[in-house]
Design a protein around this motif. Structure first.
Motif, mmCIF file in Angstrom:
data_model
loop_
_atom_site.group_PDB
_atom_site.id
_atom_site.type_symbol
_atom_site.label_atom_id
_atom_site.label_comp_id
_atom_site.label_asym_id
_atom_site.label_seq_id
_atom_site.Cartn_x
_atom_site.Cartn_y
_atom_site.Cartn_z
ATOM 1 N N GLN A 69 0.819 -1.204 0.000
ATOM 2 C CA GLN A 69 0.000 0.000 0.000
ATOM 3 C C GLN A 69 0.857 1.259 0.000
ATOM 4 O OE1 GLN A 69 -3.634 -0.653 2.591
ATOM 5 N NE2 GLN A 69 -2.580 -2.602 2.870
ATOM 6 N N ASP B 185 2.503 4.934 10.222
ATOM 7 C CA ASP B 185 1.107 4.631 9.869
ATOM 8 C C ASP B 185 0.320 5.931 9.795
ATOM 9 O OD1 ASP B 185 -0.543 1.696 10.077
ATOM 10 O OD2 ASP B 185 -1.776 3.504 10.077
ATOM 11 N N ASN C 238 4.345 -6.979 2.935
ATOM 12 C CA ASN C 238 3.193 -7.841 3.169
ATOM 13 C C ASN C 238 2.750 -8.539 1.879
ATOM 14 O OD1 ASN C 238 2.127 -5.675 1.866
ATOM 15 N ND2 ASN C 238 0.681 -5.102 3.466
ATOM 16 N N ASN D 214 -5.482 -14.411 13.564
ATOM 17 C CA ASN D 214 -4.175 -14.963 13.219
ATOM 18 C C ASN D 214 -3.411 -15.524 14.425
ATOM 19 O OD1 ASN D 214 -4.108 -14.979 10.415
ATOM 20 N ND2 ASN D 214 -3.731 -12.772 10.346
ATOM 21 N N SER E 159 -2.114 -8.922 10.948
ATOM 22 C CA SER E 159 -2.220 -9.591 9.647
ATOM 23 C C SER E 159 -1.241 -10.728 9.425
ATOM 24 C CB SER E 159 -2.056 -8.564 8.523
ATOM 25 O OG SER E 159 -0.836 -7.870 8.649
ATOM 26 N N THR F 239 -7.105 -4.727 8.221
ATOM 27 C CA THR F 239 -7.149 -4.595 9.675
ATOM 28 C C THR F 239 -8.016 -3.418 10.130
ATOM 29 O OG1 THR F 239 -5.157 -3.230 9.990
ATOM 30 C CG2 THR F 239 -4.806 -5.590 9.715
#
Ligand SMILES: Nc1nc2c(c(=O)[nH]1)N[C@H]1C(S)=C(S)[C@@H](COP(=O)(O)OP(=O)(O)OC[C@H]3O[C@@H](n4cnc5c(=O)[nH]c(N)nc54)[C@H](O)[C@@H]3O)O[C@H]1N2
Ligand SMILES: Nc1nc2c(c(=O)[nH]1)N[C@H]1C(S)=C(S)[C@@H](COP(=O)(O)OP(=O)(O)OC[C@H]3O[C@@H](n4cnc5c(=O)[nH]c(N)nc54)[C@H](O)[C@@H]3O)O[C@H]1N2
Ligand code: SF4
Ligand SMILES: [Mo]
Length: 745
Positions: A106, A429, A131, A673, A408, A594
């Motif tokens: 992303q 973030d 990721n 997870n 994740s 998420t």
């Protein structure tokens, strides 16, 4: 003001028209002029504006020297001084491989480029993984092995042309809705002539809209694909001239397929033999067949083999490099493709180069003006290896950007151990806090979509320019600037004096010239004026390249594609008396990963307000479980999760399904997870997120206080003027509603 850009959610990369007023994005609609999406969008995109102004946007750096202390806001100067000094010390004392960057599909291409240049060119570590390792790694490996180059050979227009669609391990109706809509339109245009096939253990929205639904046993796809190949060969549906002229390795695969009669395949994959016959026949007899796959194949310990077999079906029938044909891996994230191009995985360098290729290293060393021997010749740590190395004390600094691994990644106990043992954990973030910043020393505020400019590549190799149109909250910065500042402060100022994202792009573009993904002909100016363009696009070329391999020449040294004859291996987890259920995992149409963005939008929560565990009515009756009763699933040795039951015949007996979106900030029963396995595919190192063997029992509710309503401090109230309650877009915008939103009873 209205601006054109692309959607920051899935890899379809729909074109958006964005209205901005007072520095804020106030409305998002589909951009009718966009060649890929033609004005269509889904609900997630429509509800972008309130996510940008959510109360938990990260506004300033937050720091704490030790993780038992609370965070305190700090300045960029103090934050970066601490981070750069820490990185410098760790690299000097323990060597470059004591540092690792865990990044994301992303990020924009410019962000990726700068962090790669810093780590691989200057620090001298290839410990940069993203990721995408959890997402596309198996497809990447298979494309390279079979076709000689990474990159889907298809274009979205193929969806308007195909006669047979094989959706395998893809719930495109929910996860790539605009593409799926296009396939449905094709079906509507010729209902008798077009066949949609869906292969999934779960009767998904995609399965419900297909002509033929094959309920595969979790992990059983390779047997199905062998069975289909057997039928294609038996019925003379292969293209022997194509195979002879353009491929290598056919005899071994043909011999391997000989024993895979539909009956043999059926016994292994759980699909009745006549359905295997029908699927193979539809695929083989159609003039144009298109396969679309994603996580149901990639996220398994045989993900590369399964992807190779999908590609093999196309090579064997000559259905590749032609309109309406081809093996089309659907990219998950908005710029996972860009990440692959710019070298955002631990074995890659920019321009589809490899770290273990001395010539590639020399080329990049020249481009970056660093000594070639400063660059490490070994692939770096992949996603899971990074956290294993941290848990063992080998990696001491972990820098995370645009991903939330504390939710994740699989086997979350390991992730926690790794982050807590590391001496320096920095998280970039757009929101604060997240489950991952909870484990960090330093949380840096990142500008996100609409607040920073750059480029991204969609599933069909189409590079788009995304403008900065809205104000950045607080002192948030674009990711590439944060990485460049880290580089400067670590003493590498000579390579990182970029003033704009465009300078970063130009630096990157130059190093692709002469490679198989040459974008020497692209510039910000051209992307702005001509719109998104498909690579390759060398200098002097007009337009981009819609399809690869149209002349039957592949990207291997001899120009021939490769067949492989994979052996069937068992899944890592197997049902046992201690863990008799097979849990598989996936997504909801209205939530994104998420939930940092979509979790705050009440209209998006409505279709699925709480996490759940889907189980078959027979299993439910046997255990005496009723709808919404609390259940605990436990993976022995890993962890347990509590979820409410959703009783549905959409999952077969013995199989369970749960979405993975709800992390600790959203649900007291624990993140899903906690129970998934870190076992990975031996080639792609992609973990098997699609299968965990679990025990199932009734349990009391987790008893915590957290619920969506109680998290209201994080739930943004969308401005009513811009977001009518149940009409997610203006009436003139063709909007896609999820085909069948799962509504909780
Ligand atoms: N709404 C929404 N859309 C998204 C995303 C999101 O979070 N939300 N994320 C984006 C990203 S990054 C990605 S990677 C894509 C993922 O897109 P998809 O891969 O379509 O989504 P998933 O739900 O993860 O998995 C697809 C299907 O695999 C099935 N499956 C499980 N095990 C098996 C198996 O053994 N064989 C087969 N054949 N199928 C199996 C699951 O039941 C599930 O329906 O979606 C993208 N789009
Ligand atoms: N069980 C199970 N687990 C899975 C999967 C599964 O199917 N099953 N799927 C896997 C797959 S395919 C994927 S792709 C991963 C996704 O997993 P993650 O990458 O962890 O999920 P996101 O929530 O998208 O995390 C992105 C983070 O970046 C932040 N962000 C958004 N924009 C920006 C930006 O411009 N800059 C910065 N710095 N931050 C930004 C968001 O707020 C968010 O915290 O999950 C994987 N995990
Ligand atoms: S399908 Fe939806 S999430 Fe994906 S790019 Fe298009 S609008 Fe965005
Ligand atoms: Mo993904």
């Amino acid at each position: 003001m209205v601006h054109k850009t692309v959607c920051p959610y899935c890899g379809v990369g729909c074109g958006l028209s964005v209205e901005v007023s007072g520095g804020h994005v106030t409305r998002v609609r589909g951009d009718e002029s966009h060649p890929g999406s033609r004005g269509m969008v889904c609900r997630k995109a429509v509800y972008l504006p309130p996510s940008l102004i959510a109360p938990d946007r990260a506004l300033r750096p937050q720091f704490r020297p030790d993780r038992s202390a609370p965070f305190r806001p700090t300045s960029w100067d103090a934050a970066m001084r601490w981070a750069a000094a820490g990185m410098r010390r760790i690299v000097d004392e323990h060597g470059p491989d004591a540092a690792a960057f865990y990044i994301s599909g992303q990020l924009l291409t410019e962000d990726y480029y700068v962090v790669n240049k810093l780590a691989k060119g200057f620090i001298g570590t290839n410990n940069v993984d993203s990721n995408s390792r959890l997402c596309m790694a198996s497809a990447v490996s298979a494309y390279k092995m079979a076709l000689g180059q990474d990159g889907p050979p298809c274009t979205y227009e193929d969806l308007d042309l195909a006669d047979c669609f094989l959706f395998i391990g893809s719930n495109a109706a929910d996860c790539h809705p605009v593409l799926f809509k296009r396939a449905l339109k094709r079906k509507e245009s010729d209902p008798a002539g077009v066949t949609l096939i869906a292969v999934d253990p779960r009767r998904t929205a995609t399965a419900k809209d297909s002509d033929l639904y094959l309920q595969v046993r979790p992990g059983g796809d390779l047997a199905l694909l062998y069975g289909m190949l057997h039928v294609l060969i038996r019925d003379g549906l292969t293209d022997d001239a194509f195979v002879a002229a353009h491929t290598v390795g056919w005899d071994a695969l043909r011999d391997a397929a000989r024993d895979w009669t539909p009956a043999v395949a059926a016994a292994q994959c759980g699909i009745p033999p006549e359905q295997i016959e029908r699927a193979a026949s539809a695929f083989g007899r159609a003039k144009r067949s298109l396969s679309l796959w994603s996580m149901g194949l990639n996220q398994t310990t045989s993900g590369v083999d399964k992807s190779l077999m999908v590609i093999a079906l196309h090579l064997a029938t000559g259905k590749i490099g032609k309109p309406g044909c081809g093996p089309f891996s659907l990219t998950g994230q908005p710029n996972a493709m860009g990440g692959r191009e710019v070298g955002g995985l631990a074995a890659l360098l920019p321009g589809h180069r490899a770290v273990d290729n001395p010539q590639h290293r020399a080329e990049m060393a020249r481009h970056w003006r660093v000594p070639a021997d400063q660059m490490c010749p070994r692939p770096g740590l992949t996603a899971i290896e990074t956290f294993e190395a941290a848990a063992e004390g080998r990696v001491k600094a972990i820098w995370v950007a645009a991903t939330n691994p504390a939710v994740s990644l699989p086997d979350l106990k390991l992730v926690r151990e790794g982050l807590l043992r590391a001496e320096l954990v920095v998280v970039q973030d757009a929101y604060f806090p997240t489950e991952t910043t909870d484990l960090a020393h330093l949380a840096l505020p990142a500008a996100q979509w609409s607040e920073k400019e750059g480029t991204a590549t969609t599933s069909e190799r189409r590079i788009a320019y995304l403008p900065a149109v809205g104000a950045r909250p607080g002192v948030a910065r674009p990711d590439w600037q944060i990485f460049a500042e880290l580089a400067n402060r670590m003493g590498y100022s000579e390579g990182f004096n970029y003033r704009t994202a465009q300078e970063v792009f130009d630096d990157y573009r130059a190093c692709t010239i002469g490679t198989d993904m040459d974008i020497g002909g692209l510039s910000y100016e051209r992307l702005r004026s001509e719109g998104p363009t498909q690579w390759p696009c060398p200098a002097g070329s007009s337009g981009g390249t819609a399809r690869l391999y149209t002349n039957g020449r592949f990207a291997t040294a001899d120009g021939r594609a490769r067949f492989f004859a994979p052996q069937i291996r068992p899944t890592a987890d197997r049902a046992s008396s201690a863990a008799p259920f097979s849990l598989t995992t996936g997504r909801e149409p209205d939530q994104w990963h998420t939930m940092t963005r979509t979790g705050k939008i009440l209209q998006l929560l409505r279709s699925c307000p709480e996490p759940y565990l889907a189980l078959n009515p027979t299993d439910a009756a046997r255990l005496g479980v009723v709808e919404r009763e609390w259940l605990e699933i436990e993976a022995p040795g890993r962890g347990a999760v509590r979820l409410r039951a959703r009783v549905t015949a959409d999952v077969p007996e013995g199989t369970l399904f749960a979405p993975f979106h709800w992390g600790a900030h959203w649900h007291d029963g624990g993140p899903l997870n906690a129970v998934t396995t870190r076992a990975w595919d031996p080639v792609s190192k992609q973990p098997e997120l699609k299968l965990a063997a679990v025990a199932l029992r009734k349990c009391p509710g987790p008893g915590g206080k957290r619920s969506i309503a109680q998290r209201s401090e994080h739930v943004a109230a969308p401005p009513p003027s811009t977001l009518p309650e149940d009409a997610p877009a203006a009436d003139d915008t063709p909007t896609i509603m999820p085909t069948r939103s799962p509504v909780h009873a």
